[in-house]
Write a protein that holds these residues in place. Structure first.
Motif, PDB file in Angstrom:
ATOM      1  N   ARG A  55       0.837  -1.213   0.000  1.00 56.65           N
ATOM      2  CA  ARG A  55       0.000   0.000   0.000  1.00 56.65           C
ATOM      3  C   ARG A  55       0.866   1.255   0.000  1.00 56.65           C
ATOM      4  O   ARG A  55       0.583   2.212  -0.729  1.00 56.65           O
ATOM      5  CB  ARG A  55      -0.916   0.005   1.217  1.00 56.65           C
ATOM      6  CG  ARG A  55      -2.072  -0.944   1.095  1.00 56.65           C
ATOM      7  CD  ARG A  55      -2.940  -0.899   2.326  1.00 56.65           C
ATOM      8  NE  ARG A  55      -4.049  -1.832   2.193  1.00 56.65           N
ATOM      9  CZ  ARG A  55      -4.701  -2.350   3.211  1.00 56.65           C
ATOM     10  NH1 ARG A  55      -4.362  -2.028   4.448  1.00 56.65           N
ATOM     11  NH2 ARG A  55      -5.690  -3.187   3.011  1.00 56.65           N
ATOM     12  N   HIS A  56       1.901   1.254   0.821  1.00 51.91           N
ATOM     13  CA  HIS A  56       2.806   2.407   0.880  1.00 51.91           C
ATOM     14  C   HIS A  56       3.435   2.662  -0.494  1.00 51.91           C
ATOM     15  O   HIS A  56       3.478   3.813  -0.958  1.00 51.91           O
ATOM     16  CB  HIS A  56       3.885   2.169   1.936  1.00 51.91           C
ATOM     17  CG  HIS A  56       4.882   3.257   2.031  1.00 51.91           C
ATOM     18  ND1 HIS A  56       4.609   4.470   2.621  1.00 51.91           N
ATOM     19  CD2 HIS A  56       6.156   3.340   1.570  1.00 51.91           C
ATOM     20  CE1 HIS A  56       5.676   5.246   2.524  1.00 51.91           C
ATOM     21  NE2 HIS A  56       6.620   4.581   1.905  1.00 51.91           N
ATOM     22  N   ASP A  57       3.900   1.605  -1.144  1.00 53.93           N
ATOM     23  CA  ASP A  57       4.515   1.748  -2.468  1.00 53.93           C
ATOM     24  C   ASP A  57       3.503   2.266  -3.494  1.00 53.93           C
ATOM     25  O   ASP A  57       3.835   3.132  -4.314  1.00 53.93           O
ATOM     26  CB  ASP A  57       5.085   0.410  -2.947  1.00 53.93           C
ATOM     27  CG  ASP A  57       6.293  -0.034  -2.156  1.00 53.93           C
ATOM     28  OD1 ASP A  57       6.861   0.785  -1.398  1.00 53.93           O
ATOM     29  OD2 ASP A  57       6.672  -1.225  -2.281  1.00 53.93           O
ATOM     30  N   GLN A  58       2.276   1.749  -3.443  1.00 56.94           N
ATOM     31  CA  GLN A  58       1.262   2.180  -4.399  1.00 56.94           C
ATOM     32  C   GLN A  58       0.876   3.642  -4.188  1.00 56.94           C
ATOM     33  O   GLN A  58       0.694   4.382  -5.146  1.00 56.94           O
ATOM     34  CB  GLN A  58       0.013   1.277  -4.296  1.00 56.94           C
ATOM     35  CG  GLN A  58       0.247  -0.135  -4.785  1.00 56.94           C
ATOM     36  CD  GLN A  58       0.699  -0.182  -6.226  1.00 56.94           C
ATOM     37  OE1 GLN A  58       0.062   0.384  -7.116  1.00 56.94           O
ATOM     38  NE2 GLN A  58       1.813  -0.843  -6.480  1.00 56.94           N
ATOM     39  N   ARG A  63       1.061   9.272  -5.847  1.00 55.14           N
ATOM     40  CA  ARG A  63       1.423  10.675  -5.593  1.00 55.14           C
ATOM     41  C   ARG A  63       2.404  11.193  -6.637  1.00 55.14           C
ATOM     42  O   ARG A  63       2.302  12.336  -7.088  1.00 55.14           O
ATOM     43  CB  ARG A  63       1.995  10.824  -4.191  1.00 55.14           C
ATOM     44  CG  ARG A  63       0.930  10.720  -3.136  1.00 55.14           C
ATOM     45  CD  ARG A  63       1.475  10.917  -1.764  1.00 55.14           C
ATOM     46  NE  ARG A  63       0.372  10.909  -0.806  1.00 55.14           N
ATOM     47  CZ  ARG A  63       0.529  10.787   0.486  1.00 55.14           C
ATOM     48  NH1 ARG A  63       1.734  10.691   1.005  1.00 55.14           N
ATOM     49  NH2 ARG A  63      -0.519  10.784   1.278  1.00 55.14           N
ATOM     50  N   GLU A  64       3.340  10.337  -7.015  1.00 52.31           N
ATOM     51  CA  GLU A  64       4.315  10.728  -8.046  1.00 52.31           C
ATOM     52  C   GLU A  64       3.599  11.003  -9.371  1.00 52.31           C
ATOM     53  O   GLU A  64       3.877  11.996 -10.048  1.00 52.31           O
ATOM     54  CB  GLU A  64       5.346   9.612  -8.218  1.00 52.31           C
ATOM     55  CG  GLU A  64       6.353   9.847  -9.305  1.00 52.31           C
ATOM     56  CD  GLU A  64       7.239   8.625  -9.536  1.00 52.31           C
ATOM     57  OE1 GLU A  64       7.554   8.354 -10.702  1.00 52.31           O
ATOM     58  OE2 GLU A  64       7.593   7.952  -8.553  1.00 52.31           O
ATOM     59  N   THR A  69       1.541  14.677 -13.457  1.00 47.99           N
ATOM     60  CA  THR A  69       0.410  15.097 -14.300  1.00 47.99           C
ATOM     61  C   THR A  69       0.027  16.539 -14.015  1.00 47.99           C
ATOM     62  O   THR A  69      -0.239  17.320 -14.941  1.00 47.99           O
ATOM     63  CB  THR A  69      -0.797  14.161 -14.067  1.00 47.99           C
ATOM     64  OG1 THR A  69      -0.397  12.819 -14.332  1.00 47.99           O
ATOM     65  CG2 THR A  69      -1.962  14.528 -14.961  1.00 47.99           C
ATOM     66  N   ALA A  70       0.008  16.917 -12.754  1.00 46.79           N
ATOM     67  CA  ALA A  70      -0.332  18.297 -12.391  1.00 46.79           C
ATOM     68  C   ALA A  70       0.682  19.273 -12.985  1.00 46.79           C
ATOM     69  O   ALA A  70       0.296  20.316 -13.524  1.00 46.79           O
ATOM     70  CB  ALA A  70      -0.383  18.430 -10.872  1.00 46.79           C
ATOM     71  N   ARG A  71       1.975  18.942 -12.905  1.00 47.39           N
ATOM     72  CA  ARG A  71       3.011  19.818 -13.488  1.00 47.39           C
ATOM     73  C   ARG A  71       2.810  19.948 -14.998  1.00 47.39           C
ATOM     74  O   ARG A  71       2.901  21.046 -15.557  1.00 47.39           O
ATOM     75  CB  ARG A  71       4.409  19.273 -13.191  1.00 47.39           C
ATOM     76  CG  ARG A  71       4.921  19.619 -11.823  1.00 47.39           C
ATOM     77  CD  ARG A  71       6.409  19.311 -11.671  1.00 47.39           C
ATOM     78  NE  ARG A  71       6.738  17.906 -11.911  1.00 47.39           N
ATOM     79  CZ  ARG A  71       6.672  16.942 -10.995  1.00 47.39           C
ATOM     80  NH1 ARG A  71       6.280  17.218  -9.766  1.00 47.39           N
ATOM     81  NH2 ARG A  71       6.998  15.708 -11.295  1.00 47.39           N
ATOM     82  N   GLN A  72       2.546  18.825 -15.655  1.00 52.23           N
ATOM     83  CA  GLN A  72       2.354  18.853 -17.109  1.00 52.23           C
ATOM     84  C   GLN A  72       1.142  19.694 -17.513  1.00 52.23           C
ATOM     85  O   GLN A  72       1.137  20.311 -18.565  1.00 52.23           O
ATOM     86  CB  GLN A  72       2.182  17.429 -17.649  1.00 52.23           C
ATOM     87  CG  GLN A  72       3.433  16.606 -17.598  1.00 52.23           C
ATOM     88  CD  GLN A  72       3.172  15.132 -17.915  1.00 52.23           C
ATOM     89  OE1 GLN A  72       2.038  14.676 -17.963  1.00 52.23           O
ATOM     90  NE2 GLN A  72       4.253  14.387 -18.123  1.00 52.23           N
ATOM     91  N   MET A  99      -1.774   5.356 -14.262  1.00 54.38           N
ATOM     92  CA  MET A  99      -1.538   4.295 -13.271  1.00 54.38           C
ATOM     93  C   MET A  99      -1.832   2.921 -13.888  1.00 54.38           C
ATOM     94  O   MET A  99      -1.114   1.963 -13.632  1.00 54.38           O
ATOM     95  CB  MET A  99      -2.392   4.519 -12.023  1.00 54.38           C
ATOM     96  CG  MET A  99      -1.989   5.710 -11.186  1.00 54.38           C
ATOM     97  SD  MET A  99      -0.321   5.615 -10.496  1.00 54.38           S
ATOM     98  CE  MET A  99      -0.500   4.285  -9.336  1.00 54.38           C
ATOM     99  N   ASN A 100      -2.865   2.846 -14.684  1.00 52.99           N
ATOM    100  CA  ASN A 100      -3.198   1.581 -15.350  1.00 52.99           C
ATOM    101  C   ASN A 100      -2.095   1.157 -16.326  1.00 52.99           C
ATOM    102  O   ASN A 100      -1.776  -0.019 -16.433  1.00 52.99           O
ATOM    103  CB  ASN A 100      -4.548   1.666 -16.066  1.00 52.99           C
ATOM    104  CG  ASN A 100      -5.713   1.654 -15.101  1.00 52.99           C
ATOM    105  OD1 ASN A 100      -5.593   1.189 -13.965  1.00 52.99           O
ATOM    106  ND2 ASN A 100      -6.843   2.174 -15.533  1.00 52.99           N
TER     107      ASN A 100
END
Length: 104
Positions: A55-58, A63-64, A69-72, A99-100
Motif C-alpha cells: 500500500r505504501h509503495d502504491q 502521488r508521483e 500530471t499536475a506539473r504537465q 496508473m493503469n
C-alpha cells in the motif's frame, strides 16, 4: 498422523515397540499443536507487513503520478475529492489512465 491413528485403532494389541512409537508420535502431535498458533500468528503478521508495504509503495507511485500530471497540466494545487467539490482542472481520469499503464 496416519501412523498414529493406525496405532490408536489397535490399541489393545500393541507391541512394546508400537507403544513407544505411539507415545513418540503423540508427543510430536502435541508439540505441533502447541506450535501452530504461533506459526499462524507469524504468517498473519508477515502478510500484514507485506500488505502495508504494498500500500505504501502504491500510494507513493500514485502521488508521483499525480504530481507529474499536475506539473504537465500547469495545475498548482491538487485536492482529493473529499476536499473539493468542483473544479475545471480535474486530472483524475488522466492519472487513472497513467496508473493503469504502469500496472501493465
Amino acid at each position: 498422523l496416519r501412523e498414529l491413528a493406525s496405532l490408536q485403532t489397535k490399541k489393545d494389541s500393541l507391541t512394546p515397540d508400537d507403544q513407544k512409537k505411539m507415545r513418540d508420535l503423540t508427543a510430536q502431535k502435541r508439540l505441533l499443536e502447541n506450535m501452530m498458533p504461533s506459526i499462524a500468528n507469524a504468517a498473519r503478521m508477515e502478510k500484514a507487513e507485506r500488505l502495508d508495504s504494498f500500500r505504501h509503495d502504491q500510494i507513493a507511485k500514485l502521488r508521483e503520478t499525480v504530481a507529474q500530471t499536475a506539473r504537465q497540466r500547469g495545475v498548482a494545487h491538487v485536492f482529493d475529492s473529499n476536499s473539493l467539490t468542483y473544479s475545471t482542472n480535474d486530472i483524475t481520469e488522466i492519472v487513472i489512465q497513467k496508473m493503469n499503464k504502469r500496472a501493465k
